[in-house]
Write a protein that holds these residues in place. Structure first.
Motif, PDB file in Angstrom:
ATOM      1  N   LEU A   1       0.821  -1.202   0.124  1.00  0.00           N
ATOM      2  CA  LEU A   1       0.104   0.064   0.021  1.00  0.00           C
ATOM      3  C   LEU A   1       0.777   1.229   0.239  1.00  0.00           C
ATOM      4  N   ASN A   2       1.870   1.216   0.784  1.00  0.00           N
ATOM      5  CA  ASN A   2       2.803   2.484   0.961  1.00  0.00           C
ATOM      6  C   ASN A   2       3.406   2.804  -0.405  1.00  0.00           C
ATOM      7  N   ALA A   3       3.813   1.689  -1.286  1.00  0.00           N
ATOM      8  CA  ALA A   3       4.396   1.904  -2.202  1.00  0.00           C
ATOM      9  C   ALA A   3       3.300   2.415  -3.503  1.00  0.00           C
ATOM     10  N   LEU A   4       2.119   2.015  -3.312  1.00  0.00           N
ATOM     11  CA  LEU A   4       1.340   2.506  -4.103  1.00  0.00           C
ATOM     12  C   LEU A   4       0.859   3.987  -4.117  1.00  0.00           C
ATOM     13  N   VAL A   5       0.838   4.238  -2.590  1.00  0.00           N
ATOM     14  CA  VAL A   5       0.815   5.605  -2.274  1.00  0.00           C
ATOM     15  C   VAL A   5       1.710   6.348  -2.679  1.00  0.00           C
ATOM     16  N   ALA A   6       3.056   6.146  -2.523  1.00  0.00           N
ATOM     17  CA  ALA A   6       4.122   7.023  -2.786  1.00  0.00           C
ATOM     18  C   ALA A   6       3.924   7.107  -4.467  1.00  0.00           C
TER      19      ALA A   6
END
Length: 211
Positions: free
Chosen positions: A201-206
């Protein structure tokens, strides 16, 4: 307005999809992202009627091709009525099951053939929404009975182990050929599962912030 991101959760019965998709939605909301959580089959009035037909145990057999087309009928209703408008508004959509379920369950589990189901995906044309991320919660079918203990089983949950073995292998084959599908060992403790999902999720948010 930026288009919302589309995240799907996949896995056999008892893999923890419901628990983890709800947790993921709450995590993203805490990050300030607008999220709609949905599921297949159902979530629309017509889809809920089809869901009842698909999940209810009955004396007569629901033919595999009938099952496949009913799944896609519910999916198309959900796409046009809910998913596409929501993504267009900039809201992220988290969906419990999507086209990979049909490929795995009807293509693999019902032995209709993966390529046959993929043909139906192609037939969706411009209405097909490609997920940005798919979380595959992987468990061996041998643990399913324990995971489903103390609940009334629906038509799919009542299937034999061999059915789920075919589904699991189809899912893993899809993951091997498609980098958007991230496999998570769902037999590990829940915090370990959610730590891995957090990373995705963090990768997609970034990535979204960089657009």
């Amino acid at each position: 307005m930026a288009k919302g991101r589309f995240i799907t959760f996949e896995g056999v019965e008892g893999s923890g999809k419901s628990t983890n998709i709800t947790w993921a939605a709450e995590y993203l909301r805490a990050e300030g992202i607008q999220v709609l959580q949905t599921h297949e089959p159902g979530r629309t009035k017509i889809g809920d009627e089809l869901r009842t037909v698909l999940l209810r145990t009955r004396a007569e057999r629901l033919m595999p091709m009938t099952e496949l087309f009913l799944m896609f009928a519910s999916r198309m209703q959900l796409l046009e009525e809910v998913i596409i408008p929501t993504l267009s508004s900039g809201t992220w959509v988290l969906c419990d099951r999507y086209v990979d379920s049909s490929i795995a369950y009807q293509g693999g589990g019902r032995e209709l053939g993966v390529e046959r189901v993929k043909t139906l995906v192609l037939a969706m044309g411009e209405l097909y929404a490609e997920p940005d991320l798919t979380v595959l919660l992987d468990i061996p079918p041998s643990v399913i009975p324990d995971r489903l203990a103390n609940r009334t089983l629906d038509r799919f949950e009542s299937e034999e182990t061999s059915f789920f073995e075919r589904i699991r292998q189809t899912y893993l084959d899809l993951a091997a050929e498609n980098p958007r599908i991230k496999v998570v060992d769902a037999t590990q403790p829940l915090n370990g599962v959610q730590d891995q999902i957090t990373g995705f999720l963090n990768a997609l948010v970034a990535e979204s912030e960089d657009v």
